[in-house]
Scaffold this motif. Sequence first.
Motif, PDB file in Angstrom:
ATOM      1  N   SER A 285       0.838  -1.192   0.000  1.00 36.78           N
ATOM      2  CA  SER A 285       0.000   0.000   0.000  1.00 36.78           C
ATOM      3  C   SER A 285       0.876   1.246   0.000  1.00 36.78           C
ATOM      4  O   SER A 285       1.904   1.291   0.673  1.00 36.78           O
ATOM      5  N   GLN A 286       0.448   2.240  -0.763  1.00 37.62           N
ATOM      6  CA  GLN A 286       1.190   3.488  -0.866  1.00 37.62           C
ATOM      7  C   GLN A 286       0.258   4.649  -0.530  1.00 37.62           C
ATOM      8  O   GLN A 286      -0.794   4.815  -1.144  1.00 37.62           O
ATOM      9  N   SER A 287       0.642   5.436   0.463  1.00 40.60           N
ATOM     10  CA  SER A 287      -0.137   6.620   0.800  1.00 40.60           C
ATOM     11  C   SER A 287      -0.088   7.606  -0.360  1.00 40.60           C
ATOM     12  O   SER A 287       0.971   7.859  -0.931  1.00 40.60           O
ATOM     13  N   ILE A 288      -1.254   8.151  -0.718  1.00 39.45           N
ATOM     14  CA  ILE A 288      -1.354   9.069  -1.851  1.00 39.45           C
ATOM     15  C   ILE A 288      -1.836  10.429  -1.345  1.00 39.45           C
ATOM     16  O   ILE A 288      -2.967  10.563  -0.876  1.00 39.45           O
ATOM     17  N   ASN A 289      -0.961  11.416  -1.422  1.00 39.92           N
ATOM     18  CA  ASN A 289      -1.332  12.779  -1.025  1.00 39.92           C
ATOM     19  C   ASN A 289      -1.041  13.693  -2.204  1.00 39.92           C
ATOM     20  O   ASN A 289       0.085  14.170  -2.377  1.00 39.92           O
ATOM     21  N   HIS A 290      -2.050  13.920  -3.017  1.00 39.22           N
ATOM     22  CA  HIS A 290      -1.850  14.673  -4.249  1.00 39.22           C
ATOM     23  C   HIS A 290      -1.611  16.159  -3.986  1.00 39.22           C
ATOM     24  O   HIS A 290      -2.221  16.760  -3.100  1.00 39.22           O
ATOM     25  N   CYS A 291      -0.717  16.704  -4.792  1.00 38.78           N
ATOM     26  CA  CYS A 291      -0.446  18.142  -4.792  1.00 38.78           C
ATOM     27  C   CYS A 291      -0.517  18.642  -6.232  1.00 38.78           C
ATOM     28  O   CYS A 291      -0.403  17.867  -7.178  1.00 38.78           O
ATOM     29  N   LEU A 292      -0.666  19.958  -6.382  1.00 40.60           N
ATOM     30  CA  LEU A 292      -0.547  20.573  -7.693  1.00 40.60           C
ATOM     31  C   LEU A 292       0.892  21.048  -7.834  1.00 40.60           C
ATOM     32  O   LEU A 292       1.384  21.832  -7.010  1.00 40.60           O
ATOM     33  N   LEU A 293       1.579  20.552  -8.864  1.00 41.91           N
ATOM     34  CA  LEU A 293       2.999  20.833  -9.055  1.00 41.91           C
ATOM     35  C   LEU A 293       3.211  21.601 -10.355  1.00 41.91           C
ATOM     36  O   LEU A 293       2.523  21.360 -11.353  1.00 41.91           O
ATOM     37  N   GLY A 294       4.171  22.525 -10.336  1.00 38.67           N
ATOM     38  CA  GLY A 294       4.463  23.293 -11.540  1.00 38.67           C
ATOM     39  C   GLY A 294       5.859  23.877 -11.510  1.00 38.67           C
ATOM     40  O   GLY A 294       6.636  23.647 -10.578  1.00 38.67           O
ATOM     41  N   GLN A 295       6.179  24.661 -12.547  1.00 43.73           N
ATOM     42  CA  GLN A 295       7.472  25.315 -12.616  1.00 43.73           C
ATOM     43  C   GLN A 295       7.649  26.308 -11.469  1.00 43.73           C
ATOM     44  O   GLN A 295       6.671  26.728 -10.841  1.00 43.73           O
ATOM     45  N   LYS A 296       8.906  26.687 -11.206  1.00 41.05           N
ATOM     46  CA  LYS A 296       9.209  27.563 -10.073  1.00 41.05           C
ATOM     47  C   LYS A 296       8.459  28.888 -10.153  1.00 41.05           C
ATOM     48  O   LYS A 296       8.106  29.483  -9.130  1.00 41.05           O
ATOM     49  N   THR A 297       8.182  29.353 -11.372  1.00 37.99           N
ATOM     50  CA  THR A 297       7.508  30.647 -11.542  1.00 37.99           C
ATOM     51  C   THR A 297       5.995  30.520 -11.711  1.00 37.99           C
ATOM     52  O   THR A 297       5.289  31.529 -11.786  1.00 37.99           O
ATOM     53  N   THR A 298       5.489  29.289 -11.777  1.00 31.54           N
ATOM     54  CA  THR A 298       4.055  29.072 -11.996  1.00 31.54           C
ATOM     55  C   THR A 298       3.279  29.279 -10.703  1.00 31.54           C
ATOM     56  O   THR A 298       3.693  28.841  -9.634  1.00 31.54           O
ATOM     57  N   THR A 299       2.142  29.933 -10.801  1.00 27.24           N
ATOM     58  CA  THR A 299       1.238  30.126  -9.652  1.00 27.24           C
ATOM     59  C   THR A 299      -0.135  29.598 -10.031  1.00 27.24           C
ATOM     60  O   THR A 299      -0.432  29.377 -11.209  1.00 27.24           O
ATOM     61  N   LEU A 300      -0.988  29.429  -9.046  1.00 22.08           N
ATOM     62  CA  LEU A 300      -2.344  28.937  -9.311  1.00 22.08           C
ATOM     63  C   LEU A 300      -3.096  29.897 -10.235  1.00 22.08           C
ATOM     64  O   LEU A 300      -3.899  29.470 -11.075  1.00 22.08           O
TER      65      LEU A 300
END
Length: 410
Positions: free
Chosen positions: A200-215
């Motif tokens: 089993s693998q714990s899954i904690n999703h995040c939103l990932l992007g480039q260093k300069t990317t914002t939401l």
Amino acid sequence: MTEKPAPKSHTKEFSDIQKLSLAEIRQGITEIDDQLIDLLAKRRDFSRSVAINKLGDFKPVRDQQREKELLDILIAKGAAKGLAPHYITRLFHTIIEDSVILQGQFLQNHSNPGLLDGGNKTVAVLGGKGAYSYLAAQKYFDGQQATYEAFDSFEGILNSVQSGENEFGVLPIENTTSGGITEVYDLLLHSELSIIGEVSQSINHCLLGQKTTTLETVKQVIAHPEARKQCHHWLGKQQGISVKLSSSTAEALRLAADDTSGTIAAIGGEQSADAFGLKVITRDITNLAENATRFLVVTKKPQIVSPQVACKTSVIISTGQKPGSLAEVLLVFRDARLPLTKLESRPIVGKPWEQMFYIDFEGNIDDPTVIQSLEDIRDICNFIKILGSYPAEQIKPTRVSPTEYYRGQD
């Protein structure tokens, strides 16, 4: 201002510790931590010796009465030192679990020489480095030499193992949020491979992007279909953002890493961000806080599961359309006292309204009770396929005595 009372302690040295500088206190903690590491390693050596001792007399790995007595004693000793019962219980549940896993691995290696010990293992995973399948495979093969090959489909993984290109394949089978991975169930039906393990693998999703990317700059989110399912609540609240599906989490991360516009992000784990030079834009976007995926480990040769190790068996059955036939199958498991841990249905292609049932139950394929139960089920079903027996990953914590647990809280 009222002075805060000193922390409660049962050691004579506490008054002396209070006289130390912060740097000296931290140094003292570091030295104690080093001693704890040494003691835990020494305890592991004793656990290995226990496993060797059990080889001769075929005692099961777990002795829950012994574990209960041990925990009761430790809780009482901890209470005498001012340590809360829940602290002692959580700590030693982890230590006991490690001991059980260690002993089980030793007994399995003894029952299956060469399967998981010695030599470099080649493992097929979905997506490669950064994907959850890759992390699960690393967890399963921890402490062993292993090389991981990335594939962009579940079918590709199975084919590589069947052809001998890789020794093992790691496949997701179910998630606590999105449920069963139906494509994998369907592929297992036609596969000649055997399940030899689960992880089993714990899954904690995040939103990932480039260093300069914002939401605010994100216009497109790339995600594996299962990741999208597991994050659809959060995704549904984002305005002006489209979702593009990928073959794996690793592919999604690669595409985000290649973005130069600052408008593309990917769904993945925080631990994978550094591998692709990405940053975390938003954490905890999964629908449920407790989110985990169960993976299966498959190979060409079935393994023998030591009767001393807690075991699961997976089967596929078809009962046809005879009324009550599934109930008859379930009664066989009940009467044999074989607990079911999973029951999933899938439609049979070309046979409208007929179902295949995927069943996991606690039991060893070599146990006489299981052998007889499966023979009884064959008489009821049109079809039965045994996918494999394998050591159960989940270790149920031993219950402690309520008297001892609450004694330290009075």
